[in-house]
Motif scaffolding. Structure first.
Motif, PDB file in Angstrom:
ATOM      1  N   LYS A 142     107.141  98.241  18.630  1.00 56.83           N
ATOM      2  CA  LYS A 142     107.450  98.142  17.724  1.00 56.83           C
ATOM      3  C   LYS A 142     105.922  96.915  16.717  1.00 56.83           C
ATOM      4  N   TYR A 143     105.438  95.937  17.819  1.00 58.84           N
ATOM      5  CA  TYR A 143     104.141  95.398  16.647  1.00 58.84           C
ATOM      6  C   TYR A 143     102.878  96.336  17.179  1.00 58.84           C
ATOM      7  N   ALA A 144     102.460  97.242  17.718  1.00 61.74           N
ATOM      8  CA  ALA A 144     101.339  97.587  17.082  1.00 61.74           C
ATOM      9  C   ALA A 144     101.678  98.752  15.870  1.00 61.74           C
ATOM     10  N   VAL A 145     102.754  99.007  15.761  1.00 63.97           N
ATOM     11  CA  VAL A 145     103.156  99.453  14.117  1.00 63.97           C
ATOM     12  C   VAL A 145     103.007  98.505  13.177  1.00 63.97           C
ATOM     13  N   LEU A 146     103.866  96.840  13.946  1.00 63.01           N
ATOM     14  CA  LEU A 146     103.759  96.211  12.700  1.00 63.01           C
ATOM     15  C   LEU A 146     102.186  96.036  12.528  1.00 63.01           C
ATOM     16  N   PHE A 147     100.639  95.991  12.999  1.00 64.72           N
ATOM     17  CA  PHE A 147      99.871  95.462  12.784  1.00 64.72           C
ATOM     18  C   PHE A 147      98.760  96.782  12.609  1.00 64.72           C
ATOM     19  N   GLY A 148      99.233  97.668  13.026  1.00 67.26           N
ATOM     20  CA  GLY A 148      98.506  98.548  12.513  1.00 67.26           C
ATOM     21  C   GLY A 148      97.504  98.891  14.006  1.00 67.26           C
ATOM     22  N   MET A 149      97.685  99.370  14.556  1.00 69.02           N
ATOM     23  CA  MET A 149      97.203  99.030  16.054  1.00 69.02           C
ATOM     24  C   MET A 149      97.090 100.754  16.973  1.00 69.02           C
ATOM     25  N   GLN A 150      98.629 101.299  16.343  1.00 69.89           N
ATOM     26  CA  GLN A 150      99.176 102.194  17.499  1.00 69.89           C
ATOM     27  C   GLN A 150      98.727 103.114  17.503  1.00 69.89           C
ATOM     28  N   ASP A 151      96.669 103.753  16.669  1.00 67.28           N
ATOM     29  CA  ASP A 151      96.232 104.886  17.071  1.00 67.28           C
ATOM     30  C   ASP A 151      95.415 104.140  17.665  1.00 67.28           C
ATOM     31  N   LYS A 152      94.914 103.139  17.732  1.00 66.76           N
ATOM     32  CA  LYS A 152      93.663 102.102  18.740  1.00 66.76           C
ATOM     33  C   LYS A 152      94.231 101.913  19.766  1.00 66.76           C
ATOM     34  N   LEU A 153      94.890 101.901  20.707  1.00 69.48           N
ATOM     35  CA  LEU A 153      95.559 101.140  21.653  1.00 69.48           C
ATOM     36  C   LEU A 153      94.859 101.561  23.258  1.00 69.48           C
ATOM     37  N   ASN A 154      94.322 103.016  23.108  1.00 68.59           N
ATOM     38  CA  ASN A 154      93.835 103.689  23.820  1.00 68.59           C
ATOM     39  C   ASN A 154      92.684 103.301  24.125  1.00 68.59           C
ATOM     40  N   ASP A 155      91.945 102.589  22.620  1.00 65.13           N
ATOM     41  CA  ASP A 155      90.482 101.921  22.890  1.00 65.13           C
ATOM     42  C   ASP A 155      90.008 100.925  23.819  1.00 65.13           C
ATOM     43  N   THR A 156      88.872 100.703  24.056  1.00 63.83           N
ATOM     44  CA  THR A 156      88.204  99.192  24.716  1.00 63.83           C
ATOM     45  C   THR A 156      88.205  98.213  23.850  1.00 63.83           C
ATOM     46  N   ILE A 157      89.000  96.728  24.516  1.00 63.14           N
ATOM     47  CA  ILE A 157      88.566  95.900  23.714  1.00 63.14           C
ATOM     48  C   ILE A 157      87.217  95.411  23.043  1.00 63.14           C
TER      49      ILE A 157
ATOM     50  N   GLU B   2      94.650  78.154  14.917  1.00 62.77           N
ATOM     51  CA  GLU B   2      94.125  79.029  13.704  1.00 62.77           C
ATOM     52  C   GLU B   2      94.662  80.802  14.007  1.00 62.77           C
ATOM     53  N   PRO B   3      95.497  80.598  14.197  1.00 66.10           N
ATOM     54  CA  PRO B   3      96.568  82.517  13.866  1.00 66.10           C
ATOM     55  C   PRO B   3      95.664  83.377  13.208  1.00 66.10           C
ATOM     56  N   PHE B   4      95.318  82.976  11.946  1.00 68.19           N
ATOM     57  CA  PHE B   4      95.272  83.712  10.821  1.00 68.19           C
ATOM     58  C   PHE B   4      94.143  83.682  11.004  1.00 68.19           C
ATOM     59  N   VAL B   5      92.949  83.577  11.067  1.00 67.54           N
ATOM     60  CA  VAL B   5      91.230  83.582  11.428  1.00 67.54           C
ATOM     61  C   VAL B   5      90.605  85.089  11.792  1.00 67.54           C
ATOM     62  N   GLY B   6      90.640  85.088  10.888  1.00 65.20           N
ATOM     63  CA  GLY B   6      89.975  86.955  10.719  1.00 65.20           C
ATOM     64  C   GLY B   6      90.851  87.817  10.891  1.00 65.20           C
ATOM     65  N   LEU B   7      92.474  87.679  10.445  1.00 66.62           N
ATOM     66  CA  LEU B   7      93.088  88.776   9.841  1.00 66.62           C
ATOM     67  C   LEU B   7      92.659  89.496   8.645  1.00 66.62           C
ATOM     68  N   ASP B   8      93.105  90.050   7.857  1.00 67.72           N
ATOM     69  CA  ASP B   8      93.739  90.502   7.099  1.00 67.72           C
ATOM     70  C   ASP B   8      94.454  90.090   6.432  1.00 67.72           C
ATOM     71  N   PRO B   9      94.811  90.594   5.164  1.00 69.78           N
ATOM     72  CA  PRO B   9      95.510  89.603   3.769  1.00 69.78           C
ATOM     73  C   PRO B   9      97.158  90.091   4.179  1.00 69.78           C
ATOM     74  N   LYS B  10      97.262  91.720   4.753  1.00 66.08           N
ATOM     75  CA  LYS B  10      98.959  92.271   5.459  1.00 66.08           C
ATOM     76  C   LYS B  10      99.473  91.836   6.264  1.00 66.08           C
ATOM     77  N   ALA B  11      97.782  91.429   7.492  1.00 68.64           N
ATOM     78  CA  ALA B  11      98.401  91.233   8.837  1.00 68.64           C
ATOM     79  C   ALA B  11      98.971  90.014   8.936  1.00 68.64           C
ATOM     80  N   VAL B  12      98.219  88.876   7.781  1.00 63.97           N
ATOM     81  CA  VAL B  12      98.775  87.656   8.035  1.00 63.97           C
ATOM     82  C   VAL B  12      99.949  87.608   7.149  1.00 63.97           C
ATOM     83  N   PHE B  13     100.898  87.927   6.395  1.00 61.37           N
ATOM     84  CA  PHE B  13     101.743  88.406   5.623  1.00 61.37           C
ATOM     85  C   PHE B  13     102.885  88.496   6.134  1.00 61.37           C
ATOM     86  N   ASP B  14     102.669  89.972   7.189  1.00 60.03           N
ATOM     87  CA  ASP B  14     103.336  90.220   9.008  1.00 60.03           C
ATOM     88  C   ASP B  14     103.369  89.141   9.648  1.00 60.03           C
TER      89      ASP B  14
END
Length: 235
Positions: free
Chosen positions: A115-130, A158-170
């Motif tokens: 749910k949250y990986a899709v919401l934040f557009g991270m579903q294809d990045k989860l197997n990458d190292t941080i 300060e949760p919105f620092v560094g987030l793109d506008p869509k992530a802030v909206f989400d």
């Protein structure tokens, strides 16, 4: 409920937090604002049990964070101002590590991670190292890790620092959904127009002292929150 009762935190002789008291009720989105060095992060870290404090008490659903730190932390999640993770790990492994700490069952974690990986557009990045991530991507992983165990209380610095506008909206949409479930959102921010639109309650701290606390409408009146904040800074 979060109840901060006459809390004082000292560094040497300096009072970083000076006899601060307020309550945050279930269903509140509570903004905690102040200039850099005002004491915001110090108090937030006391609330989540990272820092000890010298006087007073902090109650989480009636439990003292000093006397019952583990029980308090079980119902909270904390998003710091700097996304600190184990960067050598893959994101999915880190999120599962957090799930293990909170005893999240397999079905719930799979559903919430998706749910949250899709919401934040991270579903294809989860197997990458941080360590391969940008700052904003790391912030998204921290947010997913905070939300995946369905915390009753979400505390963010300060949760919105560094987030793109869509992530802030989400994330704002997520916070509104949590409030409908009578959960607590407590966060510090310098983005005052967002706080004014999003939050039901606000507290303003200056030089370690609480100078105003109450409903957003009570505090700002017919002014903007930014105007109220700037006027307090000049006093």
């Amino acid at each position: 409920m979060i109840e901060v009762k006459n809390v004082t935190k000292k560094y040497g002789q300096k009072k970083a937090v000076d006899n601060v008291s307020f309550k945050v009720n279930d269903g509140d989105i509570f903004a905690f604002i102040g200039h850099n060095g005002a004491g915001k992060t110090t108090l937030i870290k006391a609330i989540v049990g990272i820092h000890d404090f010298d006087e007073g008490d902090i109650l989480i659903d009636g439990m003292s964070i000093k006397d019952n730190p583990v029980e308090c932390k079980k119902i909270m999640a904390f998003v710091p101002d700097n996304p600190e993770t184990y960067e050598h790990m893959k994101a999915i492994d880190y999120i599962n590590f957090i799930c293990d700490m909170y005893d999240v069952d397999v079905d719930t974690r799979k559903k919430n991670i998706k749910k949250y990986a899709v919401l934040f557009g991270m579903q294809d990045k989860l197997n990458d190292t941080i360590d391969s991530y940008s700052h904003g991507m790391k912030q998204k992983i921290v947010l997913i890790s905070a939300l995946v165990h369905n915390p009753k209380i979400l505390i963010m610095d300060e949760p919105f620092v560094g987030l793109d506008p869509k992530a802030v909206f989400d994330i704002k949409e997520v916070l509104n959904e949590m409030v409908k479930e009578k959960k607590i959102i407590f966060y510090s921010t310098h983005i005052l127009d967002v706080a004014e639109k999003l939050c039901s309650k606000v507290a303003i701290i200056k030089n370690g002292k609480l100078v105003k606390s109450g409903s957003m409408e009570e505090i700002k009146g017919d002014k903007s929150l930014e105007n109220v904040f700037m006027q307090l800074g000049e006093e």
